[in-house]
Design an enzyme around this catalytic site. Structure first.
Site, PDB file in Angstrom:
ATOM      1  N   TRP A   4       0.841  -1.209   0.000  1.00 51.20           N
ATOM      2  CA  TRP A   4       0.000   0.000   0.000  1.00 51.20           C
ATOM      3  C   TRP A   4       0.866   1.245   0.000  1.00 51.20           C
ATOM      4  O   TRP A   4       0.571   2.219  -0.683  1.00 51.20           O
ATOM      5  CB  TRP A   4      -0.973  -0.005   1.172  1.00 51.20           C
ATOM      6  N   ASP A  12      -1.824   6.841   6.248  1.00 51.85           N
ATOM      7  CA  ASP A  12      -2.851   5.906   5.793  1.00 51.85           C
ATOM      8  C   ASP A  12      -3.125   4.968   6.976  1.00 51.85           C
ATOM      9  O   ASP A  12      -2.286   4.154   7.334  1.00 51.85           O
ATOM     10  CB  ASP A  12      -2.326   5.128   4.577  1.00 51.85           C
ATOM     11  N   LYS A  29     -11.959  -1.998   6.677  1.00 50.98           N
ATOM     12  CA  LYS A  29     -11.160  -2.906   7.485  1.00 50.98           C
ATOM     13  C   LYS A  29     -11.664  -2.897   8.928  1.00 50.98           C
ATOM     14  O   LYS A  29     -12.005  -3.924   9.465  1.00 50.98           O
ATOM     15  CB  LYS A  29      -9.677  -2.506   7.459  1.00 50.98           C
TER      16      LYS A  29
HETATM   17  C1  LIG Z   1      -7.039  -1.963   2.057  1.00 45.97           C
HETATM   18  C2  LIG Z   1      -6.015  -0.892   2.144  1.00 45.97           C
HETATM   19  C3  LIG Z   1      -5.921   0.129   1.181  1.00 45.97           C
HETATM   20  C4  LIG Z   1      -6.797   0.175  -0.049  1.00 45.97           C
HETATM   21  O1  LIG Z   1      -8.033   0.660   0.262  1.00 45.97           O
HETATM   22  P1  LIG Z   1      -9.131   0.905  -0.876  1.00 45.97           P
HETATM   23  O2  LIG Z   1     -10.224   1.528  -0.075  1.00 45.97           O
HETATM   24  O3  LIG Z   1      -9.481  -0.443  -1.439  1.00 45.97           O
HETATM   25  O4  LIG Z   1      -8.566   1.799  -1.897  1.00 45.97           O
HETATM   26  C5  LIG Z   1      -4.971   1.110   1.375  1.00 45.97           C
HETATM   27  N1  LIG Z   1      -4.137   1.098   2.435  1.00 45.97           N
HETATM   28  C6  LIG Z   1      -4.194   0.124   3.371  1.00 45.97           C
HETATM   29  C7  LIG Z   1      -3.267   0.171   4.528  1.00 45.97           C
HETATM   30  C8  LIG Z   1      -5.139  -0.900   3.249  1.00 45.97           C
HETATM   31  O5  LIG Z   1      -5.199  -1.861   4.180  1.00 45.97           O
END
Ligand SMILES: *Cc1c(COP(=O)(O)O)cnc(C)c1O
Length: 356
Positions: free
Chosen positions: A99, A166, A190
């Site tokens: 990511w 993030d 998540k």
């Molecule tokens: C799942 C995830 C993403 C991607 O998220 P989307 O909403 O599918 O774009 C980005 N960063 C992390 C840390 C993730 O776990």
């Protein structure tokens, strides 16, 4: 058979949040209308998004000078919106997994990207420690929890430049000192809600510095001005987020979540560390409380498929490791009950007794 949901995302949500969302789909608050067929401009929906924002602020103790937005596009769109809105010439990134790499790739469309440190040399099995954040970077970007590899930055970094995080897969899993960040964002799917909504926590003073024109939908100021309602927001997803936030508050807030998450992770990590067959993949001081990754020791490698089948038979769901790590990954988000951890451990013990 009872299922134990270890999915990495979309993933387990509090049962009560799902039940209440189902009720709201049939009849929102006794209004005779479905949540799915009312205007996002209606009083009923305004009350929902207002409460979601207020609870998010309360639970994370978000200071007054930060905005909270609920947008579409996922965390992946934020990989692009962050540099679009914040990068004038150069930004720094910490490369801790797939990511983070995706965020870096988008950053490069807008200027110079300095990768200050990377754990790519060991397949992202640790969080780099000794790195210097360049004082002339427009911001420093981190991924606090690396969902695929199971490593996590579980403290708030001191950064000389605006810190952008993030937190897709560990938001609300622990208290965070929001004032140390210029921005925190993530997909909800998540630890916070269903797929379709993205949260953004943003300090306004980092905006308006790039001199670059920004298309309306990609400009944070648009969404700030319109209270996340420049266009139709993901209404249903926001409702389930609200129900999840209510559940967190009811249980005692993020401090309580952290306590529960620590206890759950400890149980499973101890079982892995004391096991004859299994071994953790991440360095101990970098281990995530949200995604616990492990494989079979070299001499038992050929038993991985058999264990997968065995565990499935016992009701374990979503424990297959990501293809870039292999083995197993148990995602242990807020809503996962400790009983599921115990069931997983029992499963490991039983398999070991028969095979080790
Ligand atoms: C799942 C995830 C993403 C991607 O998220 P989307 O909403 O599918 O774009 C980005 N960063 C992390 C840390 C993730 O776990």
């Amino acid at each position: 058979m009872k299922k134990h949901n270890f999915n990495a995302g979309p993933s387990i949500l509090p049962r009560i949040a799902i039940e209440n969302s189902a009720k709201a789909i049939l009849d929102l608050n006794g209004s005779g209308m479905s949540l799915l067929e009312i205007s996002h401009r209606s009083k009923d929906f305004q009350a929902i998004i207002d409460e979601a924002v207020a609870l998010f602020r309360e639970l994370l103790n978000i200071p007054e000078n930060y905005h909270v937005l609920f947008l579409g596009g996922g965390a992946s769109l934020q990989f692009c919106m962050v540099p679009y809105n914040l990068m004038k010439t150069k930004a720094a990134y910490l490369e801790t997994g797939v990511w983070a790499k995706k965020a870096i790739k988008e950053g490069k469309f807008f200027g110079q990207v300095d990768v200050v440190a990377s754990s790519a040399d060991k397949n992202f099995t640790y969080i780099p420690k000794n790195f210097t954040i360049p004082a002339d970077a427009d911001y420093f970007h981190i991924t606090t929890n690396n969902t695929i590899y199971g490593s996590e930055i579980r403290y708030d970094i001191d950064s000389p430049v605006p810190l952008v995080a993030d937190m897709s897969s560990d938001i609300l899993s622990r208290p965070v000192d929001v004032s140390k960040y210029a921005m925190i964002y993530g997909g909800a799917q998540k630890n916070l809600g269903p797929a379709g909504v993205t949260f953004v926590i943003l300090r306004e003073d980092v905006l308006g510095k790039t001199g670059r024109p920004i298309p309306t939908m990609l400009d944070y100021t648009t969404h700030i001005k319109e209270g996340s309602m420049f266009n139709t927001p993901p209404c249903f997803a926001i409702y389930t987020v609200l129900e999840t936030l209510r559940w967190i508050k009811e249980l005692g807030g993020v401090k309580k979540m952290e306590e529960m998450n620590k206890a759950k992770a400890q149980l499973l990590y101890d079982a892995i560390d004391n096991s004859k067959m299994f071994v953790g993949t991440v360095e101990k001081d970098s281990r995530s409380l949200m995604n616990i990754c492990f494989v079979m020791k070299e001499q038992y490698k050929d038993k991985e498929d058999a264990f997968m089948e065995f565990a499935k038979g016992k009701g374990m769901v979503g424990i297959k490791g990501h293809r870039s790590v292999g083995g197993f990954r148990c995602s242990t988000y807020n809503a996962l009950p400790v009983e599921s951890i115990q069931a997983m451990i029992d499963c490991m013990h039983e398999f070991e007794a028969a095979n080790a």
